[in-house]
Design a protein around this motif. Structure first.
Motif, mmCIF file in Angstrom:
data_model
loop_
_atom_site.group_PDB
_atom_site.id
_atom_site.type_symbol
_atom_site.label_atom_id
_atom_site.label_comp_id
_atom_site.label_asym_id
_atom_site.label_seq_id
_atom_site.Cartn_x
_atom_site.Cartn_y
_atom_site.Cartn_z
ATOM 1 N N ASP A 44 0.872 -1.181 0.000
ATOM 2 C CA ASP A 44 0.000 0.000 0.000
ATOM 3 C C ASP A 44 0.909 1.231 0.000
ATOM 4 O O ASP A 44 1.618 1.496 0.974
ATOM 5 C CB ASP A 44 -0.886 -0.023 1.247
ATOM 6 C CG ASP A 44 -1.961 1.066 1.237
ATOM 7 O OD1 ASP A 44 -1.794 2.073 0.527
ATOM 8 O OD2 ASP A 44 -2.959 0.913 1.980
ATOM 9 N N SER B 41 -3.354 2.059 -4.110
ATOM 10 C CA SER B 41 -3.161 2.505 -2.740
ATOM 11 C C SER B 41 -4.493 2.766 -2.054
ATOM 12 O O SER B 41 -5.508 3.006 -2.707
ATOM 13 C CB SER B 41 -2.350 3.803 -2.711
ATOM 14 O OG SER B 41 -1.248 3.762 -3.594
ATOM 15 N N SER B 42 -4.457 2.758 -0.725
ATOM 16 C CA SER B 42 -5.689 2.997 0.029
ATOM 17 C C SER B 42 -5.974 4.481 0.237
ATOM 18 O O SER B 42 -7.122 4.875 0.392
ATOM 19 C CB SER B 42 -5.592 2.331 1.404
ATOM 20 O OG SER B 42 -4.581 2.942 2.198
ATOM 21 N N THR C 163 -0.534 6.474 2.362
ATOM 22 C CA THR C 163 -1.205 6.566 3.657
ATOM 23 C C THR C 163 -0.813 7.863 4.354
ATOM 24 O O THR C 163 0.220 8.460 4.051
ATOM 25 C CB THR C 163 -0.846 5.385 4.583
ATOM 26 O OG1 THR C 163 0.508 5.528 5.044
ATOM 27 C CG2 THR C 163 -1.021 4.044 3.888
ATOM 28 N N THR D 276 -3.911 -2.135 -3.737
ATOM 29 C CA THR D 276 -2.493 -2.407 -3.554
ATOM 30 C C THR D 276 -1.731 -2.267 -4.871
ATOM 31 O O THR D 276 -2.323 -2.198 -5.948
ATOM 32 C CB THR D 276 -2.262 -3.810 -2.971
ATOM 33 O OG1 THR D 276 -2.875 -4.780 -3.841
ATOM 34 C CG2 THR D 276 -2.857 -3.938 -1.577
ATOM 35 N N GLY E 171 -4.783 -1.246 2.763
ATOM 36 C CA GLY E 171 -4.751 -2.373 1.851
ATOM 37 C C GLY E 171 -5.966 -2.507 0.972
ATOM 38 O O GLY E 171 -6.112 -3.522 0.274
#
Length: 285
Positions: A4, A244-245, A7, A260, A257
């Motif tokens: 990931d 990506s989250s 964030t 991904t 997650g």
């Protein structure tokens, strides 16, 4: 391998501390997580100190950019955080956040919304203050039901009633600075239309010619047809595609997650980077 690459911690507008974020990433079954706070690297040390065994940290940042009046974000991975040109630009963007947020609070007050600067500061804590903190204040006051509801033209969205522009980097300059610091540049959520206007595909082609490494394709703000279109565009332009989250803790509904990145793409990002290296976990604190 679950990776990931986008964030946020409470060093910017997430709700998890950097230490909590890496522990939560490990608990979510991730093998690699990137910390990409807005225009800051302040969370690095705490994240590295708490990094669990079996989890690798990719250091990065999400840079605030603007092209032809359109706000956009550039993910920078594995750059040298002390490189002076990129450091100076990050500080310029970050320092403009406070007067901008204060102006938005004043505009809310003019609309008889009783948000206070002290309330916004409390919510932001030690993080770089931004619109999500003001949105959270509106939720606390019951003005809106959720942070997402605050990001409309009624309130905080680009062009909204209380929106105030801030200093944002030209994306071509951002690419130059990221590369100069040994990093890898990926255009974050390029087709997230619900956030406001998005740059045209012709501009993405120009950014690719200027050295852009990739585009974030698999993201909660891209529906399936959009992801397919972006993946095809990346293929035409020779760009990497990431997933990506965009995790922000409890401030948004996305989960670690949720999307991904392919391990081969991650490997190529690490091969291209010369400013820093991924940090393997050794047990943390």
């Amino acid at each position: 391998m679950r990776i990931d690459l986008h964030t946020h911690s409470n060093a910017s507008d997430g709700t998890d501390s950097p230490a909590e974020l890496v522990r939560n990433a490990a608990a979510a079954g991730l093998d690699v997580v990137a910390l990409t706070d807005h225009d800051t690297t302040r969370g690095y040390a705490d994240a590295i100190a708490a990094l669990p065994e079996g989890l690798t940290l990719v250091t990065g940042a999400e840079l605030s950019c603007r092209l032809d009046g359109i706000s956009m974000h550039m993910l920078a991975y594995l750059f040298d955080p002390e490189e002076p040109e990129l450091l100076a630009e990050r500080e310029l963007v970050r320092d403009d956040r406070v007067p901008r947020a204060q102006q938005m609070v004043a505009r809310l007050n003019a609309l008889d919304v009783p948000v206070t600067w002290e309330q916004v500061q409390r919510i932001a804590g030690n993080g770089s203050v931004g619109r999500p903190h003001i949105a959270s204040a509106l939720v606390e006051l019951g003005v809106v039901a959720s942070v997402d509801e605050a990001f409309t033209t009624d309130w905080l969205a680009d062009g909204g009633r209380v929106f105030v522009e801030k200093h944002e980097t030209d994306p071509f300059e951002a690419i130059r600075l990221i590369k100069g610091a040994g990093g890898v540049a990926v255009f974050a959520h390029p087709a997230a239309a619900k956030r406001g206007r998005t740059v045209p595909e012709s501009a993405i082609a120009e950014l690719a010619a200027a050295g852009l490494d990739g585009i974030e394709v698999d993201h909660m703000d891209h529906d399936r047809p959009t992801r397919e279109r972006l993946r095809a565009l990346a293929g035409e332009l020779g760009l990497l595609t990431t997933g990506s989250s965009d995790y922000h803790g409890s401030r948004k509904t996305c989960v670690l997650g949720e999307y991904t990145t392919d391990p081969e793409v991650y490997g190529e990002i690490t091969r291209r980077a010369t400013g820093a290296f991924p940090v393997p976990g050794t047990g943390g604190a």
